[in-house]
Design an enzyme around this catalytic site. Structure first.
Site, PDB file in Angstrom:
ATOM      1  N   HIS A  77       0.835  -1.193   0.000  1.00  0.00           N
ATOM      2  CA  HIS A  77       0.000   0.000   0.000  1.00  0.00           C
ATOM      3  C   HIS A  77       0.876   1.252   0.000  1.00  0.00           C
ATOM      4  CE1 HIS A  77      -3.775  -2.168   1.740  1.00  0.00           C
ATOM      5  NE2 HIS A  77      -3.316  -2.729   0.629  1.00  0.00           N
ATOM      6  N   GLU A  79       0.821   3.890   1.884  1.00  0.00           N
ATOM      7  CA  GLU A  79       1.291   4.266   3.216  1.00  0.00           C
ATOM      8  C   GLU A  79       2.480   3.404   3.622  1.00  0.00           C
ATOM      9  OE1 GLU A  79      -3.326   4.250   3.445  1.00  0.00           O
ATOM     10  OE2 GLU A  79      -1.749   3.222   2.305  1.00  0.00           O
ATOM     11  N   CYS A 105      -6.221   1.332   5.474  1.00  0.00           N
ATOM     12  CA  CYS A 105      -6.811   0.078   5.942  1.00  0.00           C
ATOM     13  C   CYS A 105      -6.282  -0.205   7.345  1.00  0.00           C
ATOM     14  CB  CYS A 105      -6.428  -1.057   4.985  1.00  0.00           C
ATOM     15  SG  CYS A 105      -4.664  -1.492   5.062  1.00  0.00           S
ATOM     16  N   CYS A 108      -2.369  -0.657   7.469  1.00  0.00           N
ATOM     17  CA  CYS A 108      -1.653   0.620   7.361  1.00  0.00           C
ATOM     18  C   CYS A 108      -1.876   1.482   8.591  1.00  0.00           C
ATOM     19  CB  CYS A 108      -2.067   1.346   6.088  1.00  0.00           C
ATOM     20  SG  CYS A 108      -1.455   0.529   4.591  1.00  0.00           S
TER      21      CYS A 108
END
Length: 153
Positions: A77, A79, A105, A108
Site C-alpha cells: 500500500h 502508506e 486500511c 496501514c
C-alpha cells in the site's frame, strides 16, 4: 486562490498516486512534518518485481473482494511504501502527518500508529471501521477531506 497546506499536500498525494501500478485502485501518500515532505509512496509491487499492470491482478484472478484478504496481493500500500522509504533513507517520521488519497486500511493504520505519525488526512473514505477505531484509540487525528472534518470513531 492559494490552496491551504492540507489542500496542497492532498493534491501532491494525488499526483504521487499517478505512479501506482495497481489495477484496482491508485493510491498515493505523502509524509509531511513542518510543511516539509519527508517521504512519498504509491501502491505497487516490491522493488524489482513485476507489477500488476504487467501480470494481471492476483486478487481479481482469485475472486477476492475489496477489503478482504489483503495479504493476497503482489503490491504494497502507498502508506507502507512511504513509511518504508523513510526508514530506508534514515528519515524519522515521528510526529509527522500523512496525506493519503484513500483512508488507510487496518494494516496501514497499525503501521502509522507505530511509526509515530500523529495526523492522517485522506481525500476519500474507505470502509474500514476498525482502522478508524484504532487510529482514534491511539490519538491519531483522522481527517476525511471529502467531509473536511475530523472523524471520531
Amino acid at each position: 486562490m492559494r490552496p491551504s497546506w492540507d489542500e496542497y499536500f492532498v493534491e501532491i498525494a494525488t499526483q504521487v498516486a499517478s505512479r501506482s501500478t495497481c489495477l484496482r485502485r491508485s493510491v498515493g501518500a505523502v509524509v509531511v512534518r513542518d510543511k516539509r515532505i519527508l517521504s512519498t509512496g504509491y501502491n505497487g509491487a516490491p522493488r524489482g518485481l513485476a507489477h500488476c499492470v504487467d501480470t494481471g491482478c492476483l486478487r481479481e484472478q482469485l475472486g477476492i473482494p475489496s477489503g478482504q484478504r489483503q495479504e493476497v496481493c503482489r503490491g504494497l500500500h502507498a502508506e507502507q511504501n512511504a513509511i518504508i522509504q523513510a526508514a530506508l533513507h534514515g528519515v524519522s517520521i515521528e510526529g509527522a502527518s500523512i496525506y493519503v488519497t484513500h483512508q488507510p486500511c487496518i494494516t496501514c493504520a497499525k503501521m502509522i500508529i507505530n511509526a509515530g505519525i500523529v495526523r492522517v488526512v485522506c481525500r476519500s473514505a474507505y470502509p474500514d471501521p476498525l482502522a478508524r477505531k484504532m487510529l482514534d484509540e491511539a490519538g491519531v487525528e483522522l481527517v476525511l477531506w471529502e467531509q473536511t472534518e475530523t472523524v471520531a470513531s
